[in-house]
Design an enzyme around this catalytic site. Structure first.
Site, PDB file in Angstrom:
ATOM      1  N   CYS A  21      33.699  32.219  50.497  1.00  0.00           N
ATOM      2  CA  CYS A  21      34.410  31.644  49.349  1.00  0.00           C
ATOM      3  C   CYS A  21      34.512  30.121  49.447  1.00  0.00           C
ATOM      4  CB  CYS A  21      35.815  32.239  49.245  1.00  0.00           C
ATOM      5  SG  CYS A  21      36.775  31.593  47.852  1.00  0.00           S
TER       6      CYS A  21
ATOM      7  N   CYS B 139      31.223  31.158  39.819  1.00  0.00           N
ATOM      8  CA  CYS B 139      30.805  31.458  41.193  1.00  0.00           C
ATOM      9  C   CYS B 139      30.710  32.963  41.420  1.00  0.00           C
ATOM     10  CB  CYS B 139      31.792  30.837  42.179  1.00  0.00           C
ATOM     11  SG  CYS B 139      31.411  31.171  43.921  1.00  0.00           S
TER      12      CYS B 139
ATOM     13  N   CYS C 268      30.810  35.626  46.605  1.00  0.00           N
ATOM     14  CA  CYS C 268      31.368  36.786  47.303  1.00  0.00           C
ATOM     15  C   CYS C 268      30.629  38.067  46.925  1.00  0.00           C
ATOM     16  CB  CYS C 268      32.860  36.924  47.040  1.00  0.00           C
ATOM     17  SG  CYS C 268      33.302  37.161  45.302  1.00  0.00           S
TER      18      CYS C 268
ATOM     19  N   CYS D 116      32.616  38.535  52.350  1.00  0.00           N
ATOM     20  CA  CYS D 116      33.032  38.081  51.027  1.00  0.00           C
ATOM     21  C   CYS D 116      34.193  37.097  51.101  1.00  0.00           C
ATOM     22  CB  CYS D 116      33.369  39.263  50.116  1.00  0.00           C
ATOM     23  SG  CYS D 116      34.790  40.253  50.622  1.00  0.00           S
TER      24      CYS D 116
ATOM     25  N   CYS E 144      37.879  31.147  39.852  1.00  0.00           N
ATOM     26  CA  CYS E 144      36.558  31.536  40.358  1.00  0.00           C
ATOM     27  C   CYS E 144      35.433  30.918  39.533  1.00  0.00           C
ATOM     28  CB  CYS E 144      36.412  33.057  40.348  1.00  0.00           C
ATOM     29  SG  CYS E 144      37.351  33.906  41.640  1.00  0.00           S
TER      30      CYS E 144
ATOM     31  N   ASP F 229      52.068  46.084  53.878  1.00  0.00           N
ATOM     32  CA  ASP F 229      50.833  46.863  53.844  1.00  0.00           C
ATOM     33  C   ASP F 229      50.974  48.255  54.446  1.00  0.00           C
ATOM     34  OD1 ASP F 229      48.127  47.244  53.239  1.00  0.00           O
ATOM     35  OD2 ASP F 229      47.482  46.579  55.198  1.00  0.00           O
TER      36      ASP F 229
ATOM     37  N   CYS G 241      27.521  40.370  49.727  1.00  0.00           N
ATOM     38  CA  CYS G 241      27.893  41.696  50.231  1.00  0.00           C
ATOM     39  C   CYS G 241      26.662  42.474  50.697  1.00  0.00           C
ATOM     40  CB  CYS G 241      28.630  42.488  49.146  1.00  0.00           C
ATOM     41  SG  CYS G 241      29.126  44.136  49.709  1.00  0.00           S
TER      42      CYS G 241
END
Length: 369
Positions: A244, A187, A190, A240, A184, A130, A194
């Site tokens: 999950c 769904c 998430c 988010c 997913c 990262d 927000c």
């Protein structure tokens, strides 16, 4: 070297998961990133635009890359991160930042893994955590470690949302794993949770509206439209991720370095607001929080105090109105206007007359208007 041997070396180096994919095949992730940047949705993160060409494909950064070994390290929390949002006199720091900076631990283990790999293969390698223009999440999805959910983050059937990612690129040609499919379904948890509606549509993020961006990357005053939605989130946001449904399979991390330090589990806003530069550096030694600097951090704390409606915090707000940092002063003025509108109005005229920073003056002016 067989895929099983490669993965065994990675797991022996301390990682939770390891998968393999080709690094030299065509993919559409680069095109999606270009659209994201072209639309300005990266906000003030100029480095994304500056490194776009290299970031669009692994071979754009290293032409010799043939394979990618993607590693994951579980950082699953032992509590529901959403519960802390109800304790409004405390600040909420994202799960990943409540102890040691994961970059340091991941990089150390990746180097250990890479040395073992090179010793056995002689192949050239480069490691990433990262900190370079490499898109780890698309590589992780391509490797079968998980899939990028509607919130754009990686989701794993085994670990839910809680995986730190690292990558070892190599010139060796390794047998790849099959990509993971998207699970997913219908769904939208998430997207629905927000606070700032940062997802214009599934699988699309507007970073300019994201609380993680606002509290960490954004350098100026927090835009008015997002202040109330921030609540008591003072560094990052886990909403988010935490909501999950796949997290039901996630385990609590075994890494003590990722367990929250006691003082960061529910830090009092009153104590955080009082931190000077030296105190800030001391509290957040070896923490990712340290990189934002004291000014942006206390700015975030002031917003949280304004949202708390806790009148006992008025004295610390009044102290910060005289802060040497204009970013802090401006946020403190807004906090005062939320806690004590009459007191804010009483101070506003003198505040406008005595202030030299235009952003701070604008905060006082909004009270007068």
């Amino acid at each position: 070297m067989t895929p099983e041997t490669v993965k065994s070396l990675a797991l022996a180096s301390g990682f939770t998961e390891a998968r393999i994919c080709r690094a030299d095949e065509a993919w559409d992730a680069g095109e999606r990133l270009a659209e994201f940047v072209a639309g300005g949705q990266h906000g003030s993160m100029a480095w994304m635009e500056d490194t776009l060409a290299r970031r669009q494909h692994p071979t754009a950064m290293w032409p010799d890359a043939k394979s990618a070994v993607v590693v994951g390290l579980n950082y699953g929390p032992d509590i529901d991160p959403l519960a802390a949002l109800e304790r409004t006199s405390e600040g909420v720091i994202s799960v990943y930042a409540r102890n040691t900076d994961y970059h340091d631990l991941m990089k150390k283990r990746l180097k250990h893994f890479a040395r073992a790999f090179v010793d056995q293969t002689g192949a050239d390698v480069k490691v990433f955590v990262d900190t370079a223009p490499l898109m780890e999440k698309p590589l992780a999805a391509k490797s079968g470690m998980g899939w990028q959910g509607k919130h754009t983050n990686l989701v794993s059937r085994e670990h839910g949302s809680w995986l730190f990612l690292g990558v070892m690129l190599t010139a060796a040609e390794l047998e790849p794993d099959a990509p993971e499919t998207d699970h997913c379904g219908s769904c939208t948890a998430c997207l629905d949770i927000c606070p700032t509606k940062a997802f214009p549509q599934p699988y699309k993020l507007d970073a300019r509206r994201c609380i993680s961006y606002l509290t960490i990357e954004h350098k100026g005053p927090i835009p008015i439209e997002f202040r109330a939605a921030m609540g008591n989130r003072i560094y990052g946001c886990d909403d988010c991720l935490a909501v999950c449904p796949w997290n039901k399979f996630a385990a609590v991390t075994a890494e003590m370095a990722f367990h929250p330090r006691p003082e960061l589990k529910g830090p009092l806003l009153s104590e955080l607001a009082a931190l000077d530069d030296a105190g800030f550096r001391q509290v957040f030694t070896a923490s990712p929080v340290k990189r934002v600097g004291r000014g942006k951090f206390v700015r975030n704390v002031m917003i949280a105090i304004g949202n708390s409606r806790d009148l006992s915090l008025l004295p610390v707000v009044l102290e910060r109105i005289a802060d040497a940092d204009a970013l802090v002063r401006g946020a403190a003025i807004w906090a005062l206007s939320q806690l004590s509108p009459d007191q804010a109005k009483a101070l506003a005229t003198a505040g406008v007359e005595g202030e030299t920073d235009p952003d701070v003056t604008a905060e006082w002016q909004m009270i007068l208007d």
